[in-house]
Design an enzyme around this catalytic site. Structure first.
Site, PDB file in Angstrom:
ATOM      1  N   GLN A   1       0.848  -1.202   0.000  1.00  0.00           N
ATOM      2  CA  GLN A   1       0.000   0.000   0.000  1.00  0.00           C
ATOM      3  C   GLN A   1       0.876   1.242   0.000  1.00  0.00           C
ATOM      4  O   GLN A   1       2.077   1.147   0.261  1.00  0.00           O
ATOM      5  CB  GLN A   1      -0.914  -0.001   1.245  1.00  0.00           C
ATOM      6  CG  GLN A   1      -2.374  -0.029   0.887  1.00  0.00           C
ATOM      7  CD  GLN A   1      -3.309   0.025   2.073  1.00  0.00           C
ATOM      8  OE1 GLN A   1      -2.895  -0.053   3.216  1.00  0.00           O
ATOM      9  NE2 GLN A   1      -4.593   0.151   1.783  1.00  0.00           N
TER      10      GLN A   1
ATOM     11  N   GLU B   1     -15.802   7.548   6.933  1.00  0.00           N
ATOM     12  CA  GLU B   1     -14.735   7.171   6.000  1.00  0.00           C
ATOM     13  C   GLU B   1     -14.645   8.190   4.858  1.00  0.00           C
ATOM     14  O   GLU B   1     -13.556   8.574   4.436  1.00  0.00           O
ATOM     15  CB  GLU B   1     -15.033   5.766   5.460  1.00  0.00           C
ATOM     16  CG  GLU B   1     -13.931   5.165   4.631  1.00  0.00           C
ATOM     17  CD  GLU B   1     -14.263   3.769   4.136  1.00  0.00           C
ATOM     18  OE1 GLU B   1     -15.373   3.260   4.442  1.00  0.00           O
ATOM     19  OE2 GLU B   1     -13.413   3.178   3.443  1.00  0.00           O
TER      20      GLU B   1
ATOM     21  N   TYR C   1     -17.545   5.617  -2.990  1.00  0.00           N
ATOM     22  CA  TYR C   1     -16.141   5.376  -2.645  1.00  0.00           C
ATOM     23  C   TYR C   1     -15.188   6.422  -3.249  1.00  0.00           C
ATOM     24  O   TYR C   1     -15.239   7.577  -2.858  1.00  0.00           O
ATOM     25  CB  TYR C   1     -15.809   3.952  -3.092  1.00  0.00           C
ATOM     26  CG  TYR C   1     -14.862   3.194  -2.171  1.00  0.00           C
ATOM     27  CD1 TYR C   1     -14.872   3.390  -0.805  1.00  0.00           C
ATOM     28  CD2 TYR C   1     -13.950   2.269  -2.691  1.00  0.00           C
ATOM     29  CE1 TYR C   1     -13.999   2.676   0.026  1.00  0.00           C
ATOM     30  CE2 TYR C   1     -13.086   1.552  -1.871  1.00  0.00           C
ATOM     31  CZ  TYR C   1     -13.113   1.760  -0.515  1.00  0.00           C
ATOM     32  OH  TYR C   1     -12.252   1.058   0.274  1.00  0.00           O
TER      33      TYR C   1
ATOM     34  N   ASP D   1      -9.143   2.455  -4.425  1.00  0.00           N
ATOM     35  CA  ASP D   1      -9.534   1.211  -5.097  1.00  0.00           C
ATOM     36  C   ASP D   1     -10.362   1.353  -6.370  1.00  0.00           C
ATOM     37  O   ASP D   1     -10.024   0.785  -7.392  1.00  0.00           O
ATOM     38  CB  ASP D   1     -10.336   0.324  -4.130  1.00  0.00           C
ATOM     39  CG  ASP D   1      -9.659   0.144  -2.785  1.00  0.00           C
ATOM     40  OD1 ASP D   1      -8.567   0.704  -2.564  1.00  0.00           O
ATOM     41  OD2 ASP D   1     -10.222  -0.565  -1.940  1.00  0.00           O
TER      42      ASP D   1
HETATM   43  C1  DGY Z   1     -11.277  -3.067   0.945  1.00  0.00           C
HETATM   44  O1  DGY Z   1     -11.492  -4.161   1.454  1.00  0.00           O
HETATM   45  O2  DGY Z   1     -12.126  -2.414   0.347  1.00  0.00           O
HETATM   46  C2  DGY Z   1      -9.977  -2.454   1.093  1.00  0.00           C
HETATM   47  O3  DGY Z   1      -9.921  -1.194   0.524  1.00  0.00           O
HETATM   48  C3  DGY Z   1      -8.909  -3.322   0.543  1.00  0.00           C
HETATM   49  O4  DGY Z   1      -7.729  -2.822   0.992  1.00  0.00           O
END
Ligand code: DGY
Length: 426
Positions: A100, A393, A349, A158
């Site tokens: 990471q 988050e 996200y 992600d």
């Molecule tokens: C998740 O599980 O979404 C994480 O971002 C993976 O690191």
């Protein structure tokens, strides 16, 4: 203070969960920021956080993205899924098989500047050096000094639309049946699309078949990208490692060479002069990834743009209401993807929501280049989001409502930093 409560609540002794239900193990870059937060009220505990992460370092130097210290959970992928024992380099503790963004050295240098912890620095320095050396060798390509990542999870962003075209070119073959854990505690509309998620899992299946051997992954991973965020943070980590090496009287030539090469090529590979933006580079397709996201502002944090580039980033993009600046519909800085991108979504996200980590990085970058007023707006917006919706988050940039995990550790950790208004030493 409430931020302290969140970090204490997620503390399981040896490490701190990034989110109480959504992320119940130790994550690499989360952990670095959590240590920074903990240091505001319990320095010793902050150092334990770092030691725990380093205890899972692979034999070849890789620092994994997840460490599964103990308790089973409903998180997927579970430790067994990774099959890291197929690698001769795997550590005795269960971990994931990828890495990471490297924020750890930067955090440690900051802790040392604030608290003077020379014994601790001496203790961890060899592990930091090994990790960064691993990145500069196992992930080196095309002689540029820029490193590549092999999975969107390594980018930390992600489901960023920067990865969409590359992911779409991958067709999962014989994918194992799996059940997503990430949509148990958070609405699916705030998480990556199923198609992307299948590719995330399929990539892991390829890596485990290759025993996580860096050379084999270079050949077999269909995802091979030189990422602006990752390389910016590595450049910064190299600068911080150099500062620590000098203080310890350790050799510096190797680190100076990394810095020199990275600096010489960063702008040549990533800067798009026509659009005035930084773009990632897809090594497989051999093309720039021309998607406009807020990652383009992160190089300011490491002092990589020249003055003219910095001005273009700010004037043409950050202050542009068609892209990033607040407008009638959007109230808060900093949407993670430009509003002008067709993939933009307010709550999904990395497709649009505000992330405290990005605001924190860009706030410091703007201060560095003298855009103090705009920097202050980002800082104030971040604190207002937290006051309004708690330590979430990520946040919907339209109304500031919270998304993703509740009681999110790095949002709490960075609240200490943003509230104090102190940037990290550069
Ligand atoms: C998740 O599980 O979404 C994480 O971002 C993976 O690191």
């Amino acid at each position: 203070m409430q931020a302290e409560q969140v970090l204490r609540q997620n503390d399981v002794g040896q490490f701190t969960k990034p989110g109480p239900r959504q992320y119940p193990h130790q994550w690499n870059w989360d952990s670095a920021l959590i240590a920074l937060g903990l240091s505001h009220f319990d320095l010793e505990r902050a150092l334990i956080e770092i030691r725990s992460l380093l205890s899972a370092q692979w034999q070849d130097g890789m620092l994994p993205h997840i460490v599964y210290h103990d308790a089973p959970s409903d998180y997927f992928p579970d430790p067994g899924f990774w099959q890291i024992e197929s690698s001769p380099n795997a550590p005795p503790i269960p971990t994931s098989g990828i890495t990471q963004p490297p924020l750890l050295t930067t955090v440690i240098r900051c802790l040392h500047a604030r608290h003077s912890i020379p014994d601790f620095v001496r203790e961890v320095y060899p592990a930091l050096l090994r990790w960064q050396r691993w990145l500069h060798t196992a992930r080196a390509a095309n002689g540029s000094g820029l490193v590549y990542i092999i999975h969107p999870w390594e980018s930390g962003t992600d489901d960023s639309p920067r990865w969409s075209q590359t992911l779409a070119s991958i067709s999962p073959q014989n994918l194992t049946d799996f059940r997503r854990g990430d949509i148990r505690h958070v609405p699916a509309a705030e998480r990556p699309y199923q198609d992307d998620y299948e590719r995330f899992i399929y990539l892991i299946e390829i890596f485990r078949q290759q025993g996580y051997q860096p050379q084999a992954l270079r050949v077999h991973s269909p995802f091979l990208v030189q990422d602006v965020l990752f390389n910016t943070l590595l450049y910064r980590a190299d600068q911080d490692l150099l500062a620590l090496a000098r203080q310890l009287g350790e050799p510096t030539i190797e680190i100076e060479e990394w810095l020199e090469r990275l600096r010489a090529n960063f702008n040549a590979y990533f800067w798009d002069e026509a659009r005035g933006l930084y773009n990632d580079y897809d090594l497989r397709a051999q093309r720039r990834i021309e998607v406009n996201t807020a990652i383009t502002f992160v190089p300011l944090f490491a002092g990589l743009p020249n003055e003219a580039q910095a001005r273009r980033l700010v004037v043409e993009h950050l202050e542009n209401p068609a892209e990033y600046a607040p407008d009638r519909d959007i109230r808060y800085y900093l949407t993670s993807t430009s509003k002008a991108e067709p993939a933009w979504e307010a709550r999904r996200y990395w497709r649009g929501p505000v992330w405290i980590i990005l605001n924190w990085l860009v706030w410091q970058g703007l201060r560095r280049y003298g855009f103090d007023h705009l920097a202050e707006t980002l800082r104030q917006d971040s604190l207002e989001l937290i006051t309004r919706s708690g330590f979430r988050e990520y946040y919907d940039p339209r109304d500031g409502s919270g998304c993703g995990s509740v009681a999110f550790s790095w949002s709490a950790a960075l609240a200490f930093e943003l509230e104090s208004g102190t940037v990290m030493p550069d």
